[in-house]
Write an enzyme that holds these catalytic residues in place. Structure first.
Site, PDB file in Angstrom:
ATOM      1  N   TRP A  24      25.016 -11.257 -21.415  1.00 41.27           N
ATOM      2  CA  TRP A  24      26.400 -11.048 -20.988  1.00 41.27           C
ATOM      3  C   TRP A  24      26.456 -10.781 -19.473  1.00 41.27           C
ATOM      4  CZ3 TRP A  24      28.558  -6.362 -19.087  1.00 41.27           C
ATOM      5  CH2 TRP A  24      29.942  -6.395 -18.895  1.00 41.27           C
ATOM      6  N   HIS A  25      25.393 -10.119 -18.963  1.00 47.15           N
ATOM      7  CA  HIS A  25      25.384  -9.817 -17.531  1.00 47.15           C
ATOM      8  C   HIS A  25      25.133 -11.065 -16.694  1.00 47.15           C
ATOM      9  CE1 HIS A  25      24.766  -5.778 -19.232  1.00 47.15           C
ATOM     10  NE2 HIS A  25      25.376  -5.365 -18.156  1.00 47.15           N
ATOM     11  N   GLY A  26      24.528 -12.090 -17.279  1.00 47.94           N
ATOM     12  CA  GLY A  26      24.285 -13.313 -16.527  1.00 47.94           C
ATOM     13  C   GLY A  26      23.190 -14.121 -17.196  1.00 47.94           C
TER      14      GLY A  26
END
Lengths: 323, 466
Positions: B324-326
């Site tokens: 989700w962060h990247g």
């Protein structure tokens, strides 16, 4: 019925507004110099006009009654140095600095035991270039330190004076070589020491920009002590920016004739033969080389300017050729 | 628009006055707060507002269909359509560039050339946050946990400017009931609000940005050029930096909402006091943990399918939390470390029932697992992360190890040990002071914060990129 504890934490909205008004007034008075600088750093437009219209008289008043002193003490405590100064060569100097000069220079060659201390500085473009210089450089021969001064340029010394900053940087770090990636924020008009005002695109603008490059690079090189590799912006997606960046590249090339230790790193016409493209081919692989703004390199894309910088450095430090 | 800026200060004063002035007129207030939030969001790029508004329209329609349709199949189809739309939006903006490039490389490696166009995608700020809120809204309507709301309410739920850019992730039943009841201007929770805003500003400017500038950024840019002592300091300093950066932002968000009369959920509860990883995730980014639990871990089966399935579900949840962060291996590994550590912890708890580590040892282990995982979170690539971890020690010349930096790290971690009641007492004391003293005190803190920032300006918040 509300718990008693909660009641003790509440205030009427009107009172909150008064607290905010007093807080902003106190903060504006004691930070008036910073408020002026912040205004100077904004893009031209109504917000900038309003901030400066409020901040300038406030700053005059605050200075007159000694309200700058607490902030100066705090700046000292936080190790902040003033990046503006009046009467510098950057603002007032003459174009005589652009007279061509040529001198032979030689520099200490790096070894694994004593690597080259490289300072990478400039605006936000410097960040990824600095990171890629670490990755692309020969292992163990470079110690790279990156100090990006985001949002700065040569055309707005009232906000950030690169001559002052250059003096502070070389005094504090004393590097063996400096890479300067600067220019993305220089779309403003400039005023010469004699008072003439030029817009980007005019011949006078380009001459004044070259003069400023010469002033800053002279300070950075400390009289020929170290080479300075100046990286003006690459091609831009936006045509107007592209025109200004082309002018900056010509100005930097011109300044190299006047400052023997200044090297022009031509990213502009080298990458993709001077045509803008979001993607570039690096080591046979297509990469997204530009950020969405059409100016900045991505981390992957910054590998190419880093290699061009290393090529330029290898002219002064031949040992860097083997990488 | 970022909170600690002149532009936002001016914006907020205007919004504060008009919001309270319009409070007795709910319809006008709703239109006003939505317009203000869109203005805030569109400050950088107005096209993002269209995206946000489009998301609100689609999720409102889906929720209305779910609420009104008597057919379970139709309700389910509407839910799936909304979730696919939301995730599609997220994936397009967040992962399209990464996957295009990876597929292109794969095609190239087997001699098929690079047939896919390289995608230049601008990531709209806050898209992860408003997408997660949209998903939770339609799922909650489907589950019957909240009622379907009119478009204006859903739009405000997603766009309310204090939480829009980086959370906290608010659930419909936390904010919508508040939107339906006018707030009382005579009783604003100003004590906690002002403390949270001022505290958030100080955490960001005096601690997070200072640590980044003085030690974290230089070390992570070139770990090989730094001594073991400096690497070790950067190892702890990033843990302090990210806490102060992210919790500083959400403290400001919660404080600003309180000044407007609205309570947002807490996002941090002294996370570095945690005595286990499970405890840590109850204290760190609490609204994301809760979201992952309710909308991912439990639908996957949670702990209902036996031990192995539970471990699998924990791992999947944490790996997706990392992604989700990247889209990068570093974030995946960050999630993997947390998932693995949570699974080991669960296994030990079940295998050695009654075993209790001394509290100091439990704290030490938990804190260091978290710090190790942060190295992967911060490093630009796996090589850099392993360089940092492999170089930890105390030796070598360490000019970056200075007393002020060590002091800031200790303060960032140590401040969490202060009893919450002390803060409450301080807030009550502050509220009882004369108004002039209150204003001067807040103004003085702003002067200190601005001095800490200096001419380099406030660095972007770390979570803006997610």
């Amino acid at each position: 019925m509300e718990p008693r504890g909660d009641r003790q934490l509440r205030m009427p909205a009107g009172r909150v507004l008064v607290v905010m008004a007093i807080a902003f007034a106190v903060s504006a008075l004691f930070n008036s110099e910073a408020l002026v600088r912040a205004g100077e750093g904004m893009r031209p437009g109504p917000t900038r006009d309003i901030v400066l219209a409020v901040a300038n008289p406030l700053d005059d008043a605050a200075g007159a009654i000694g309200l700058h002193l607490p902030r100066e003490g705090l700046d000292l405590a936080f190790g902040q140095e003033d990046k503006t100064e009046s009467g510098t060569q950057l603002e007032l100097g003459s174009t005589s600095i652009l007279r061509p000069r040529s001198e032979r220079q030689s520099f200490r060659q790096p070894t694994a035991a004593d690597p080259l201390d490289v300072l990478v500085t400039g605006d936000s473009q410097a960040t990824f270039i600095g990171e890629q210089l670490v990755d692309q450089g020969p292992p163990g021969l470079l110690d790279v330190e990156t100090v990006a001064r985001n949002g700065t340029g040569l055309t707005n010394p009232a906000f950030f004076n690169w001559e002052v900053n250059a003096r502070q940087e070389v005094e504090a770090r004393d590097p063996d070589a400096i890479v300067m990636a600067l220019g993305g924020n220089d779309g403003f008009n400039v005023q010469t020491g004699e008072g003439s005002l030029y817009n980007p695109g005019e011949k006078g603008w380009e001459t004044e920009f070259a003069r400023r490059v010469a002033v800053v690079s002279t300070v950075l090189s400390e009289g020929g002590k170290r080479p300075v590799y100046w990286v003006p912006p690459p091609t831009a997606r936006n045509k107007e920016f592209n025109r200004i960046f082309a002018s900056q590249n010509r100005a930097v090339a011109r300044a190299t004739e006047a400052v023997p230790t200044l090297r022009y790193v031509d990213v502009y016409s080298t990458l993709n033969k001077g045509r803008y493209s979001d993607e570039l081919r690096i080591d046979g692989r297509r990469v997204l080389a530009r950020q969405p703004d059409g100016i900045h390199f991505t981390l992957d894309g910054a590998a190419l300017p880093a290699r061009l910088i290393l090529d330029a450095m290898a002219e002064d430090f031949p040992v860097l050729r083997d990488r | 628009m970022s909170f600690p800026t002149i532009e936002f200060a001016a914006f907020f004063v205007v919004v504060f006055v008009l919001s309270w002035a319009l409070m007795p007129h709910p319809r006008a207030w709703r239109l006003f707060i939505l317009a203000a939030s869109y203005f805030f969001y569109g400050w950088i790029d107005w096209r993002w507002v269209l995206l946000l508004a489009g998301s609100s329209v689609v999720n409102t329609v889906a929720a209305q269909v779910i609420a009104r349709s008597p057919s379970q199949a139709t309700r389910k189809r509407a839910l799936v359509a909304a979730v696919v739309f939301d995730l599609g939006l997220l994936c397009t903006f967040k992962y399209l560039g990464f996957f295009t490039s990876e597929f292109d490389d794969a095609f190239d490696s087997i001699g098929l050339g690079s047939p896919l166009p390289i995608a230049q995608v601008v990531l709209p700020i806050g898209i992860s946050f408003f997408t997660f809120q949209a998903i939770s809204y339609v799922v909650d309507v489907y589950r019957g946990e909240t009622r379907a709301s009119p478009l204006i309410e859903v739009a405000i739920l997603q766009a309310f400017f204090p939480h829009l850019v980086a959370g906290p992730i608010v659930r419909a039943n936390e904010l919508l009931p508040q939107l339906r009841t006018p707030r009382d201007p005579r009783a604003v929770l100003a004590g906690p609000a002002i403390f949270m805003i001022v505290g958030g500003v100080l955490k960001k400017t005096v601690i997070a940005d200072e640590l980044a500038r003085r030690v974290v950024d230089p070390v992570y840019n070139d770990p090989g050029a730094h001594s073991a002592g400096e690497l070790t300091l950067a190892f702890y300093a990033f843990a302090a930096q990210i806490y102060c950066d992210f919790s500083g932002y959400t403290d400001m968000a919660i404080g600003l909402a309180l000044l407007l009369g609205y309570q947002l959920p807490q996002n941090f509860d002294r996370p570095y006091l945690a005595l286990s990883l499970r405890d840590f995730w109850r204290r760190w980014h609490m609204t994301l943990s809760r979201w992952l639990r309710d909308y991912l871990y439990i639908p996957l089966g949670g702990s209902r399918g036996g031990r192995l399935k539970t471990y699998r579900n924990v791992m999947i949840t944490m790996l997706l939390g990392g992604l989700w962060h990247g889209a990068s291996w570093t974030f995946l590994l960050w999630g993997g470390i947390h998932g693995g550590a949570l699974s080991v912890e669960r296994w030990v708890r079940e295998r050695y029932e009654g075993f209790r580590m001394p509290a100091w040892a439990a704290w030490l282990v938990t804190f260091h697992v978290v710090c190790i995982a942060w190295v992967f979170f911060r490093a630009p690539d796996l090589g850099t992360a392993f360089d940092v971890l492999g170089g930890l020690g105390l030796s070598g010349p360490s000019p970056l190890v200075t007393l002020p930096v060590v002091f800031l790290v200790v303060v960032a971690v140590g401040i969490q040990a202060l009893p919450p009641q002390w803060w409450r007492d301080a807030e009550a004391w502050f509220v009882a002071r004369p108004v002039a003293l209150q204003g001067v005190a807040v103004g003085a803190v702003l002067v200190v914060a601005d001095a800490a920032v200096g001419q380099q300006g406030v660095a972007p918040f770390i979570y803006f990129q997610f």
